[in-house]
Every structure is written in structure tokens, then in C-alpha cells.
Design an enzyme around this catalytic site. Sequence first.
Site, short mmCIF file in Angstrom:
data_model
loop_
_atom_site.label_atom_id
_atom_site.label_comp_id
_atom_site.label_asym_id
_atom_site.label_seq_id
_atom_site.Cartn_x
_atom_site.Cartn_y
_atom_site.Cartn_z
N LYS A 90 56.82 -8.09 50.53
CA LYS A 90 58.18 -7.33 50.18
C LYS A 90 58.17 -6.95 48.91
CE LYS A 90 62.03 -8.65 48.77
NZ LYS A 90 62.74 -7.43 48.01
N GLU B 30 55.02 -16.99 40.20
CA GLU B 30 54.64 -16.47 38.73
C GLU B 30 56.19 -16.06 38.15
OE1 GLU B 30 52.17 -16.11 37.01
OE2 GLU B 30 50.41 -16.05 38.33
N CYS C 213 56.80 -10.09 32.03
CA CYS C 213 57.11 -11.31 32.01
C CYS C 213 56.42 -12.20 30.82
CB CYS C 213 56.85 -12.13 33.22
SG CYS C 213 55.04 -11.57 33.89
N GLU D 81 65.14 -15.13 28.69
CA GLU D 81 64.48 -13.84 28.73
C GLU D 81 65.34 -12.76 28.91
OE1 GLU D 81 62.49 -13.66 32.62
OE2 GLU D 81 60.60 -13.03 31.64
P1 NAD Z 1 64.41 -11.05 41.20
O1 NAD Z 1 63.73 -12.64 41.06
O2 NAD Z 1 65.92 -11.54 41.74
O3 NAD Z 1 63.50 -10.19 42.19
C1 NAD Z 1 62.39 -10.55 42.27
C2 NAD Z 1 62.06 -10.19 43.70
O4 NAD Z 1 62.47 -11.29 44.71
C3 NAD Z 1 62.64 -9.15 44.38
O5 NAD Z 1 61.74 -8.27 45.54
C4 NAD Z 1 64.07 -9.62 45.08
O6 NAD Z 1 64.22 -8.40 46.29
C5 NAD Z 1 63.23 -10.90 45.65
N1 NAD Z 1 64.41 -11.74 45.83
C6 NAD Z 1 65.65 -11.71 45.15
N2 NAD Z 1 66.37 -12.82 45.73
C7 NAD Z 1 65.50 -13.69 46.58
C8 NAD Z 1 65.56 -14.69 47.42
N3 NAD Z 1 66.61 -15.44 47.48
N4 NAD Z 1 64.53 -15.09 48.41
C9 NAD Z 1 63.37 -14.31 48.33
N5 NAD Z 1 63.25 -13.24 47.46
C10 NAD Z 1 64.08 -13.03 46.46
O7 NAD Z 1 64.59 -10.23 39.85
P2 NAD Z 1 65.55 -9.47 39.58
O8 NAD Z 1 66.92 -9.52 40.16
O9 NAD Z 1 65.07 -7.99 39.95
O10 NAD Z 1 65.61 -9.61 37.77
C11 NAD Z 1 66.23 -10.73 37.24
C12 NAD Z 1 65.57 -11.15 36.18
O11 NAD Z 1 64.35 -11.80 36.41
C13 NAD Z 1 65.35 -10.15 35.18
O12 NAD Z 1 66.18 -9.94 34.16
C14 NAD Z 1 64.08 -10.85 34.17
O13 NAD Z 1 64.45 -11.79 33.25
C15 NAD Z 1 63.38 -11.68 35.56
N6 NAD Z 1 62.30 -10.82 36.03
C16 NAD Z 1 61.17 -11.30 35.78
C17 NAD Z 1 59.82 -10.85 36.34
C18 NAD Z 1 58.54 -11.30 36.01
O14 NAD Z 1 57.76 -10.76 36.37
N7 NAD Z 1 58.43 -12.69 35.35
C19 NAD Z 1 59.99 -9.59 37.15
C20 NAD Z 1 61.37 -9.19 37.45
C21 NAD Z 1 62.32 -9.73 37.03
#
Ligand code: NAD
Length: 478
Positions: free
Chosen positions: A181, A255, A289, A386
Amino acid sequence: MSVFEYAPAPESRAVVDVKPSYGLFIGGEFVDGHGTPFKTVNPATEEVLSEVAEADAADVEAAVKAARRAHDRTWSRMPGAERAKYLYRIARIIQERSRELAVLESLDNGKPIREARDVDVPIVAAHFFYYAGWADKLEWSGYGTTPIGVAGQVIPWNFPLLMLAWKVAPALACGNTVVLKPAETTPLTALLFAEICQQADLPAGVVNIVTGAGATGQALVAHPDVDKVAFTGSTEVGKAIARTVAGTSKKVTLELGGKAANIVFDDAPLDEAVEGIVDGIFFNQGHVCCAGSRLLVQESVAEEVLARLKRRMATLRVGDPLDKNTDVGAINSAEQLARIRELSAIGEQEGAGRWSAPCELPDRGFWFPPTLFTGVSQAHRIAREEIFGPVLSVLTFRTPSEAVEKANNTPYGLSAGVWTEKGSRILHVASQLKAGVVWANTFNKFDPTSPFGGYKESGQGREGGRHGLAAYLKGGDL
Ligand code: NAD
Ligand code: MG
């Protein structure tokens, strides 16, 4: 401040055929989804690029079934040398279609074409080549040769295609099948990758792509027939996933976030260090990240480093991601921009000094200027949380042990950087840093042969290298 005049050099988008709508990729075919379709936009212009299907629980069910069938009937039984042929083929097609992939990634994500073209896509191809090489050599992996089964993989929006490669290549090499996904703001390159799977004649069901937001991801990781969950994204969602799979037999790798220290000692070559600081925090708009978001600079050179850093930041070209001259592109979404603004405002309220590079930002789209905060203390939220944007917090230190103490004073432990001329100091400091990756006199270097992953709240498990196989073989230690 100096501003260079230059002629715009936009990359043509004619190379990509962005379709007005996309379905889900299940069992080797594009099919309609049963959820509510959503739009993905170009964050640099707010232009709607495409409407994408949302997978509901029944669609996720169909995808997991297709993956199970492909696993049991073909993929896990195929000799590794045969699987390798498919992976090599995919790697070669990625190279052949690299321009198309880079332009599409830049359009959907907002990252500069220079980075999509020179960093993301080449490393994506390298990952497939690297793990293709493992497919027939698993008996030397140290983790046995038995795949885990069906992998449910959820990835973020900061490196859409690269995170796909990190997840899909090792899974397939080991004989697993996948349901992936992508993030809801950046689904398009995953869907182009689905077309590449078709072009490579990959057996139906080996790779399935389900698009949607958190609910789709939740349905996937909770599905009882998913044997292995792999997630990259926020620590908050990572913890929720860990709770979902707790008490099941599912294996999980996470990760998560980071708050890397980039430590500059007074004997470091300062111009090189400044380039490393800039690369560490402004690469990919800071949506990284492992970004070097906390600069720890030795007090004796702090003033000099800051002066050179500001001078350098003033030359960063912010704007049209498709322009080949652009250094810093668009923030990925309105939501992410709001988070960056909020945390930056908190930084000012906490008393830190804010300085932003003097650049003109386009009227439309989501933009944030390269910014640094001085006078940051360890208790400040901008030093602890972050920000995931082009915002650097600057702290100072006097002694190596103080640098180590401050660097480790974080709930995260993904990466760190050390800048010094002394090799012995690199080894001494690096060995005390609680971070999965430590770069010395460089930053943000990635290679498929090198394991990547975190300590503490940055997650568990490693991706890349031989260690990355552990997550996808029954004999792996996780
Ligand atoms: P997120 O963790 O919400 O999303 C990452 C992925 O998880 C997306 O594909 C999302 O659709 C999915 N997701 C969301 N809720 C889920 C759930 N309950 N179960 C399974 N999958 C789920 O990240 P975001 O909302 O796009 O960003 C929020 C914060 O996360 C950012 O501000 C940043 O600090 C951090 N972030 C970190 C990384 C990294 O590589 N470490 C990447 C993106 C965002
Ligand atoms: Mg988008």
C-alpha cells in the site's frame, strides 16, 4: 547574499502518460476498487494529477488471496535462479524507463527532478539488481531459504518508489509475495511499477498494489492471512501497527522516525561540513527519516559555521521541481506544510532564533523556505520532535563527550553524522552513538548492500544488505 541569474531548464513531462484514473493492481490486472476514489495532486501546483481507486476491506481480501495463491502455487516453489531472472528483468526495465519514473515521482511528490533522477531511481534499480543476486544464493544468507509467505507492506510518501523497492525486492528474492500500500499522496509511481511487473511477465499475484489511506493500511496489516508486516512511516502509526500484530504469529519490521544529530568538530573541513549539513537537512525538503535535523556544532567554530551555512543556504534554489536547477522542491502536502509551520511557530515561542533563506516562493503549491533555528536547547520541542521539513535546529557543544550526550538525548536512534579530520575521533564518537547508521564526513549516503534501520523509537529490523534478508526468511532473527 548572492542570487545567480539562470535560465529555467524544465524537464519535459511529455515522457509520462499520467492517466486520468487508476484502479487497483490485483492478481496481475488493474481492477476497480470498491472504496471512494481519491485525488492525488502535484504539490508544486495543486493541480489534480489523477483519481485513484480506494481499496476497501473486500479489495484487500482479494489482494491477499491473489498473493497467497501466487505464493503457494508458483513463486515460493520456483527455483531461486528463476526468480532472479524476473528481478533482473524488472531492474533493467526500471533503468530503461528511468526518465519516466523520475518525472512521475517529481510530479506526484514535489521532489526536485535532479534528486528523483540522480538518487531515487538509480538506487531503486540498484536494489532490484542487488536482491536479484541473492535469489539463488539464499543458502548462504544465514537465515535459511524458506520464505515467510505473504507480506503486507505499507510505505510513506517521502521516497515512494525507493521505499517500494526496499520492501518489494528482498521480499520477492526470498520467495514471498506482496500486497503493498503506497501513501495516499504519492500512489502514482507504485502504479507505474505495477505496469512494469506486467511488462516483465511477473506471474500474476506476486505483486499486488492496493491504494488508499490509513484505513486501507489498517485492513492490510490486520488481515489474518498476512504473515509478515513491513512498515515505514511515523512512529505513531508504527506503534499502532505493533499493537495490531501483537499476539499474532505475524513477523514485523518497522522503520520509523528520526532526529539525527550532525556533529561538527572544530577541526572539520568547514566548507565540506557545510555541504554535508545542507545535504543532511535540505535534501528532499527534509522529508527524510534519517535527516540531519539537529546540527551539533563545537562552540569554537559555531559562529563561522553559521555564517558559511547561511551564505550557502541563500544560494539554494527553491521552486519548480521539474526544473533541473532546483535544489529544494515543494512540501508534499498541505497537511505536512501545516505541521512544519506549527512546529516552527512553537520554536519561536520557545525562544529560539529563526532565520530563513531569502528566497521567493511560488504563489501556488505548498512551500517552506530553508530555515534554521539558533539558540536551541535540548528541551525545546524543535530539538526533540521530528519536523520532517526543511528546518534545522542548531545546538552547540564544547567537548566530545558533551556532543555524544546531546546526540543520544532523543527517543530516536536512526542515524547520525560526524565531521572531523581525526580518524580516531570518528571511531571513538561513532561507537558511542546510539544510531543505526553513522556517516563520517558525509551524509545521506545509501547503498543496497548496506543495512539501514534504527534503535529505540526509530523502529526494529534492518533493510538492505544481507541483514535485509532476515525479515523475509523463516530463519531470520526477527
Ligand atoms: P503516516 O505514518 O501516517 O503514513 C505512512 C503510511 O501509513 C501511509 O501509507 C499511510 O496511509 C499509512 N497509514 C496511516 N495510518 C495507518 C494505520 N492505522 N494502519 C496502517 N497504515 C496506516 O505518515 P504521515 O501521516 O504521512 O506523516 C506523519 C509524520 O510521520 C510526518 O510528519 C513525519 O514526521 C513522519 N513520517 C516519517 C517517515 C519516515 O520515513 N520515517 C515517513 C513519512 C512520515
Ligand atoms: Mg501527489
